[in-house]
Design an enzyme around this catalytic site. Structure first.
Site, PDB file in Angstrom:
ATOM      1  N   GLU A 497       0.817  -1.231   0.000  1.00 18.64           N
ATOM      2  CA  GLU A 497       0.000   0.000   0.000  1.00 18.64           C
ATOM      3  C   GLU A 497       0.838   1.261   0.000  1.00 18.64           C
ATOM      4  O   GLU A 497       0.455   2.271   0.580  1.00 18.64           O
ATOM      5  CB  GLU A 497      -0.938   0.036   1.204  1.00 18.64           C
ATOM      6  CG  GLU A 497      -2.203  -0.709   0.964  1.00 18.64           C
ATOM      7  CD  GLU A 497      -3.158  -0.588   2.114  1.00 18.64           C
ATOM      8  OE1 GLU A 497      -3.334   0.524   2.622  1.00 18.64           O
ATOM      9  OE2 GLU A 497      -3.733  -1.615   2.482  1.00 18.64           O
TER      10      GLU A 497
HETATM   11  C1  LIG Z   1       1.935  -9.777   1.358  1.00 18.85           C
HETATM   12  C2  LIG Z   1       1.805  -8.891   0.150  1.00 18.85           C
HETATM   13  C3  LIG Z   1       0.541  -8.584  -0.331  1.00 18.85           C
HETATM   14  C4  LIG Z   1       0.416  -7.784  -1.471  1.00 18.85           C
HETATM   15  N1  LIG Z   1      -0.831  -7.543  -2.000  1.00 18.85           N
HETATM   16  C5  LIG Z   1      -0.927  -6.924  -3.204  1.00 18.85           C
HETATM   17  C6  LIG Z   1      -2.188  -6.828  -3.880  1.00 18.85           C
HETATM   18  O1  LIG Z   1      -3.228  -7.238  -3.370  1.00 18.85           O
HETATM   19  N2  LIG Z   1      -2.213  -6.262  -5.113  1.00 18.85           N
HETATM   20  C7  LIG Z   1      -1.093  -5.767  -5.707  1.00 18.85           C
HETATM   21  O2  LIG Z   1      -1.176  -5.253  -6.811  1.00 18.85           O
HETATM   22  N3  LIG Z   1       0.107  -5.807  -5.077  1.00 18.85           N
HETATM   23  C8  LIG Z   1       0.225  -6.398  -3.863  1.00 18.85           C
HETATM   24  N4  LIG Z   1       1.444  -6.490  -3.242  1.00 18.85           N
HETATM   25  C9  LIG Z   1       2.607  -5.864  -3.838  1.00 18.85           C
HETATM   26  C10 LIG Z   1       3.114  -4.677  -3.067  1.00 18.85           C
HETATM   27  O3  LIG Z   1       2.262  -3.601  -3.231  1.00 18.85           O
HETATM   28  C11 LIG Z   1       4.561  -4.416  -3.538  1.00 18.85           C
HETATM   29  O4  LIG Z   1       5.358  -5.344  -2.876  1.00 18.85           O
HETATM   30  C12 LIG Z   1       5.025  -3.020  -3.299  1.00 18.85           C
HETATM   31  O5  LIG Z   1       4.383  -2.155  -4.171  1.00 18.85           O
HETATM   32  C13 LIG Z   1       6.532  -2.872  -3.501  1.00 18.85           C
HETATM   33  O6  LIG Z   1       6.918  -3.397  -4.720  1.00 18.85           O
HETATM   34  P1  LIG Z   1       8.138  -4.433  -4.777  1.00 18.85           P
HETATM   35  O7  LIG Z   1       7.938  -5.427  -3.701  1.00 18.85           O
HETATM   36  O8  LIG Z   1       8.286  -4.920  -6.150  1.00 18.85           O
HETATM   37  O9  LIG Z   1       9.389  -3.562  -4.356  1.00 18.85           O
HETATM   38  P2  LIG Z   1      10.315  -2.669  -5.311  1.00 18.85           P
HETATM   39  O10 LIG Z   1       9.482  -1.682  -6.034  1.00 18.85           O
HETATM   40  O11 LIG Z   1      11.194  -3.545  -6.097  1.00 18.85           O
HETATM   41  O12 LIG Z   1      11.155  -1.903  -4.196  1.00 18.85           O
HETATM   42  C14 LIG Z   1      12.159  -2.563  -3.395  1.00 18.85           C
HETATM   43  C15 LIG Z   1      12.597  -1.552  -2.348  1.00 18.85           C
HETATM   44  O13 LIG Z   1      13.095  -0.375  -2.985  1.00 18.85           O
HETATM   45  C16 LIG Z   1      12.361   0.765  -2.558  1.00 18.85           C
HETATM   46  N5  LIG Z   1      12.221   1.679  -3.688  1.00 18.85           N
HETATM   47  C17 LIG Z   1      11.686   1.429  -4.899  1.00 18.85           C
HETATM   48  N6  LIG Z   1      11.728   2.522  -5.658  1.00 18.85           N
HETATM   49  C18 LIG Z   1      12.298   3.489  -4.920  1.00 18.85           C
HETATM   50  C19 LIG Z   1      12.634   4.858  -5.145  1.00 18.85           C
HETATM   51  N7  LIG Z   1      12.373   5.475  -6.287  1.00 18.85           N
HETATM   52  N8  LIG Z   1      13.199   5.560  -4.156  1.00 18.85           N
HETATM   53  C20 LIG Z   1      13.475   4.973  -2.962  1.00 18.85           C
HETATM   54  N9  LIG Z   1      13.195   3.700  -2.706  1.00 18.85           N
HETATM   55  C21 LIG Z   1      12.619   2.953  -3.655  1.00 18.85           C
HETATM   56  C22 LIG Z   1      11.038   0.238  -2.066  1.00 18.85           C
HETATM   57  O14 LIG Z   1      10.447   1.090  -1.120  1.00 18.85           O
HETATM   58  C23 LIG Z   1      11.460  -1.090  -1.455  1.00 18.85           C
HETATM   59  O15 LIG Z   1      11.927  -0.868  -0.161  1.00 18.85           O
HETATM   60  C24 LIG Z   1       1.585  -7.266  -2.096  1.00 18.85           C
HETATM   61  C25 LIG Z   1       2.845  -7.576  -1.571  1.00 18.85           C
HETATM   62  C26 LIG Z   1       2.964  -8.379  -0.475  1.00 18.85           C
HETATM   63  C27 LIG Z   1       4.345  -8.715   0.031  1.00 18.85           C
END
Ligand SMILES: Cc1cc2nc3c(=O)[nH]c(=O)nc-3n(C[C@H](O)[C@H](O)[C@H](O)COP(=O)(O)OP(=O)(O)OC[C@H]3O[C@@H](n4cnc5c(N)ncnc54)[C@H](O)[C@@H]3O)c2cc1C
Length: 685
Positions: A497
């Protein structure tokens, strides 16, 4: 200082807009928000927006900026530019809006927007009472959180039982088969759920906040509402599918395609979604997909569109159930789409508006998580309170040892502030008083981080028993208190979120908006010279009036009926918001176009503003409680302790803006990423 201001205005390296390329989405998990759409159109409210302030303080009305006039994307890398343009195009401008928290960044402290505390009305409380009572007793009697955690399954009878009491349609209006309750009542339900079981909390909130109900309430057509809302309010589970393997925080990299059929009557979806919460159990999904790009100003602009998709549509496959560290009974799926045909009537809002749908939903929907965090944190405080009083070590209860007392004191203060912030914002949402995107983002970021700390401290207070599972504790005859489950379950809250990092960028982007509007155009090489010259004039006028005022030592002004202990903290917050505004301005002057790379510096400013919001909400809430006859010796001690702790955190943030090792750390990591510092990899398996 004024010299620095002049330098900023005359030097083309200063005040350059920041490039928040990864903005905004952060995505799913759970979220509600009946009111965001209305709120957008009700913005011309008593709230004074930064935009209005800009208009007041420059004789010429600032031009309505288009996204490209605010941020110069011409020097960015392709991926960064595309991400930023997509996010900016989906973002509703802040014009004619503003809120208590957004104005903290421009040194305007309008305590009267949140004081007297906007408490939930007795009528609204009464409307939710029956349901909340049923939910509480249902959870106690029929939901076994440790068993759900151990088996990784929520029993089918819980789905049925929750549906019967209306838990899947809390905010859905009665005419569509829901309970039609307010944000405050929805928040109270999240408190109950959060205090009991994270898995059921995630199920219920992902279903109705980001699942089908919320986007349809905000953007759906009457036909869509009539078709889908009764289904989901009755218990047919829904989910939200945005994330993909290569599209996490950055939705611009989304690859799931939706191509229009030759006659335009339907779209054909191909691709894969990752981590779709509730996907395994869902009957209907909201799916974000790339539709054909459009040409905007001679350039290709990616389009993302939101579709309602029935899970039984041929070609849709729930390909895999993902499992996690916590929330072990989350029904989270990889969803595959192979030539899935979706009628064009199932587009939510309009083609290309998918990110706007998601962002608007999230802007208010982010309040469910902090409300659930209030419940969980209260539970953890209660566990810690009992144990600190009854566990004797070294001859006294461990709560008599200052190290443990300090942890429990922090928990108590933070729980109080979390409740104040979350329900102040919920109540303002119910009153539709303005744009609360900064408040909701602050609540989400602050509450999820604090709750993680509280869970960590609760584990420390419980010692070895904190680390032992509830099942094992019960097996050897001790009470089944599963702090480790709470700790595992709440960790993800700072990731989904909108991760904490993305929340900070989001808040910083909105915080700098007034400055971008005033000065951004000056340095935007994509604009004609005449526009840039006009911007020099209007920004000169603006800063000549604005900047000296940030040095005036006045506090919050006269505040009626505020206890002097609280008034002291409120005056501090008012003065500190000016210091914050000056600091931000100086950072713009110092770093100019490179400010967007100073994420750690920006995060300190965001941290200061968030703590100021927390202090202000806490004082307002405390005074309201005093007015309700709550014991002054308890309320004032709590509020005072919280404000003192928050002020220490603010001092720490300010110290970091003046002196830090950010650059050294950054360079070190670039070396690490390039393969240097081999000794740090030596000697491990
Ligand atoms: C249990 C769970 C439930 C979920 N449920 C849903 C769902 O119902 N629907 C859905 O669509 N998604 C869902 N998600 C996905 C979730 O929203 C994403 O995990 C989240 O958006 C982060 O994306 P990512 O994990 O690919 O991290 P990434 O985007 O790869 O980021 C990795 C790290 O880098 C940081 N980062 C990335 N970009 C930047 C930047 N520009 N500047 C500084 N820091 C940065 C992030 O904050 C994070 O700490 C779920 C995830 C989990 C684990």
């Amino acid at each position: 200082m004024l010299g620095r201001q002049a330098a900023c205005l005359s030097r083309p390296t200063s005040c350059q807009p920041v490039g928040f390329a990864a903005l905004c989405l952060g995505q799913a998990g759970s979220l509600p928000a009946e009111t965001a759409w209305q709120a957008i159109f009700l913005m011309k409210s008593p709230l004074e927006a930064p935009e209005k302030q800009v208009a007041e303080e420059t004789s010429a009305k600032p031009e309505k900026p288009t996204p490209t006039s605010v941020i110069d994307t011409s020097k960015m890398a392709k991926g960064q530019r595309e991400a930023l343009e997509l996010a900016e195009a989906a973002r509703d401008p802040l014009e004619d809006r503003g809120s208590f928290a957004s104005n903290l960044f421009v040194g305007r402290y309008d305590f009267d927007r949140i004081y007297p505390y906007p408490a939930q009305s007795a009528e609204d409380r009464a409307a939710g009472e029956d349901f909340l009572r049923k939910l509480e007793s249902y959870l106690r009697q029929h939901v076994d959180p440790d068993e759900i955690d151990r088996t990784g399954e929520i029993p089918p009878e819980n789905f049925k039982g929750l549906a019967e009491i209306g838990a899947f349609g809390i905010k859905v209006p009665k005419k569509y088969g829901g309970l039609g309750l307010s944000q405050c009542n929805y928040g109270q339900a999240a408190v109950l759920l959060g205090s009991w079981d994270g898995n059921v909390a995630a199920l219920v909130s992902a279903h109705q906040s980001i699942g089908v109900a919320q986007p349809l309430l905000l953007f759906g057509t009457e036909e869509q509402k009539q078709k889908y809302l009764p289904r989901v309010a009755g218990g047919e589970i829904s989910a939200f599918a945005l994330t993909e393997t290569h599209a996490g925080s950055d939705p611009a990299t989304m690859s799931l395609r939706a191509e229009p059929s030759p006659d335009g009557s339907e779209f054909v979806l191909n691709g894969e979604k990752l981590w779709c919460t509730n996907g395994v159990k869902a009957g209907v999904l909201v799916v974000m997909a790339r539709t054909p790009s459009k040409m905007v100003g001679g350039k290709e602009r990616k389009q993302i569109t939101a579709f309602i998709v029935d899970v039984d549509t041929p070609g849709l496959e729930i390909a895999y159930r993902c499992r996690f560290m916590g929330l072990r009974a989350l029904y989270n799926a990889v969803v595959k789409f192979t030539d899935v045909r979706v009628p064009k009537e199932n587009i939510i809002f309009k083609e290309g508006a998918g990110l706007k749908v998601a962002l608007t939903t999230l802007n208010t929907g982010r309040l469910t998580l902090p409300a659930a965090c209030v419940g969980l944190s209260k539970r953890l405080l209660e566990i810690s309170r009992k144990w600190a009083g009854e566990r004797i070590q070294w001859g006294v209860p461990i709560g008599k040892h200052a190290a443990i007392a300090g942890k429990v004191a922090d928990m108590a203060g933070n729980v109080f502030a979390m409740e104040a912030m979350t329900f102040l914002t919920s109540s303002l949402l119910d009153r539709k008083v303005g744009d609360l995107r900064i408040e909701t983002a602050m609540c989400k970021m602050w509450a999820t981080e604090m709750t993680w700390r509280i869970a960590d401290d609760a584990m420390q207070v419980r010692g070895g028993r904190g680390y032992e599972t509830a099942h094992s504790l019960a097996g050897r005859g001790e009470p089944a208190i599963g702090v480790e489950r709470f700790l595992r379950d709440c960790r993800v809250n700072t990731i989904f979120e909108g991760s904490s990092e993305i929340m900070r960028l989001f808040i910083a982007r909105e915080a700098l908006d007034p400055h971008l509007k005033v000065g951004g155009a000056i340095f935007n090489t994509q604009l004609p010279m005449s526009d840039r010259a006009k911007a020099i004039l209007s920004s000169g006028k603006f800063y000549a009036g604005w900047y000296p005022r940030q040095w005036l030592p006045n506090g919050a002004g006269r505040i009626d009926n505020l206890h002097e202990t609280l008034a002291g903290h409120v005056n501090y917050a008012a003065r500190t918001s000016k210091r914050l505004a000056r600091g931000l301005f100086h950072a713009m002057a110092r770093f100019g176009p490179k400010l967007d790379r100073e994420q750690l510096l920006l995060s300190r400013f965001v941290g200061i503003a968030t703590e100021l919001f927390a202090i202000s909400a806490t004082c307002s809430y405390a005074q309201w409680l005093l007015g309700q006859g709550k014991p002054a010796d308890e309320i004032l001690v709590l509020a005072d302790y919280f404000c003192r702790s928050a002020r220490m955190r603010i001092d720490h943030h300010f110290a970091g803006t003046a002196r830090n090792a950010d650059k050294h750390g950054y360079n070190l990591v670039q070396d690490l990423l390039a393969g240097k510092h081999e000794l740090l990899r030596d000697g491990i398996v």
